[in-house]
Write an enzyme that holds these catalytic residues in place. Sequence first.
Site, PDB file in Angstrom:
ATOM      1  N   ARG A  98       6.471   6.046   2.711  1.00 34.31           N
ATOM      2  CA  ARG A  98       5.339   6.985   2.794  1.00 34.31           C
ATOM      3  C   ARG A  98       4.267   6.441   3.733  1.00 34.31           C
ATOM      4  NH1 ARG A  98       2.425  10.605  -0.564  1.00 34.31           N
ATOM      5  NH2 ARG A  98       3.872  10.559  -2.294  1.00 34.31           N
ATOM      6  N   ASP A 137      -2.027  -1.602  -4.205  1.00 32.37           N
ATOM      7  CA  ASP A 137      -2.426  -0.454  -5.011  1.00 32.37           C
ATOM      8  C   ASP A 137      -1.303  -0.088  -5.985  1.00 32.37           C
ATOM      9  OD1 ASP A 137      -0.587   0.749  -3.328  1.00 32.37           O
ATOM     10  OD2 ASP A 137      -2.025   2.079  -2.346  1.00 32.37           O
ATOM     11  N   LEU A 145       0.861  -1.186   0.000  1.00 29.90           N
ATOM     12  CA  LEU A 145       0.000   0.000   0.000  1.00 29.90           C
ATOM     13  C   LEU A 145       0.895   1.233   0.000  1.00 29.90           C
ATOM     14  CD1 LEU A 145      -3.086  -0.250   0.409  1.00 29.90           C
ATOM     15  CD2 LEU A 145      -2.729   0.252   2.823  1.00 29.90           C
ATOM     16  N   HIS A 146       0.769   2.093  -1.003  1.00 29.63           N
ATOM     17  CA  HIS A 146       1.578   3.318  -0.951  1.00 29.63           C
ATOM     18  C   HIS A 146       0.986   4.495  -1.705  1.00 29.63           C
ATOM     19  CE1 HIS A 146       2.750   2.129  -4.984  1.00 29.63           C
ATOM     20  NE2 HIS A 146       3.280   3.314  -5.156  1.00 29.63           N
ATOM     21  N   ARG A 147      -0.126   4.280  -2.448  1.00 31.73           N
ATOM     22  CA  ARG A 147      -0.683   5.384  -3.240  1.00 31.73           C
ATOM     23  C   ARG A 147      -1.187   6.485  -2.316  1.00 31.73           C
ATOM     24  NH1 ARG A 147       0.040   2.939  -7.883  1.00 31.73           N
ATOM     25  NH2 ARG A 147       1.407   4.676  -8.326  1.00 31.73           N
TER      26      ARG A 147
END
Length: 387
Positions: free
Chosen positions: A255, A298, A220-222
């Site tokens: 992030r 994502d 998950l990083h968007r």
Amino acid sequence: MGDIGAGFGPILCVVGARPNYMKMAPLIRAFRAHARLPRSMLVHTGQHYDVSMNDRLFSDLRLPPPDHNLEVGSATHAVQTAEVMKRFEPLVDEYDPCCVVVVGDVNSTIACSLVSVKKGVPVAHVEAGLRSFDRSMPEEINRIVTDQLSDLLYTTERTAADNLRREGIEDRRVHFAGNVMIDSLRMNLERAVAPTDTLARAGADPSLVTSPPGFALATLHRPSNVDAPEALLEALTLLRDVSDRLPLVCPLHPRTQGNIRRFGMESLAATPRIAILPPQGYLETLGLMANAAVVLTDSGGIQEETTALGVPCLTLRENTERPITIAQGTNTLVGRDRALVVRLVDQILASGGKRGRVPELWDGHAAERIADHLSHWLERRVALAGT
Ligand code: UD1
């Protein structure tokens, strides 16, 4: 052959961020092995710089060390893009490249394309024509602009040409070459690290990935999933629901890690059923993907890699710029719909889930096709310049 002559120096190949490396590794290899191409040089903009986001991937992918590192680091979009442009321009002046090759959709891609085209240097964009039609994604803007600027657009799937045609880009600039990222996957699959070793090295419990019904891999990083507290809360709650069904291995992007800390959400992922790992190398990630019962992500690249591996993928987004992974592959869009995700995970555990096929020209030879095409294109250009 050496440099082709005035205005026709080396090929400058640009990488900036993690998803670029697996695309550029096979290209650099194919360019350097090609008898009729000029020398190629690797320029790293330094958009990603941590050992875990950068150095490990370089060594896993056997990428040669960059000839130049522009060391731009992290900043806002405007500052990062501007810094890449400022630092890339002198290299273009110094080398007078015959062309600049950019990949994917990160800020470094658009920045180097813009510098090059304004100096009359042809740009080749590898992975052109993908569109999510979601202009709130920074990558979508990077894709649209880079494609407009590029002289050569190498695509990974046939629908990309339709997107480009709609944006007024002539067919003669577009070439369906296949997927260079899958070149890397095929070349390295045998070297993939076993998930038990990956967990053990990260100090997590390896037995999480050895017992039935297997494990899920989640990434998950968007910004749309992790930058706002409400979105991140939904995403983490969803992952927690999945972990009730099967253990979850979750390598965290800096992030995401930073935002979990900032929003005080550490406790949400604190269960023995979830192994939180630091960002992993390419070979570790390949091993985790290939052996997972299901992948939740994502990421753009992971949607394609799971399709190539035949592993079910649930994409935590409302759209994808890679529709072939849905039409032909193992991918399903789920947004952050918890009930849908749990239902699909149950189906996958019961019956294996969506079965796909490997798309056309995702065959491990895309980089060679691009090298061949580029050499002919450059030779024609030289011939025309001489007339
Ligand atoms: C970038 C790409 C995205 C890609 C992603 C893969 C753009 C617009 N986005 O997003 O398309 O999917 O890379 O990772 O180009 N950071 C570190 N160490 C690093 C790099 C970043 O700690 O080596 C942290 C910094 O806090 C930074 C944040 O991650 O501010 C975001 O990095 P940035 O390069 O701006 O974007 P990504 O989210 O990585």
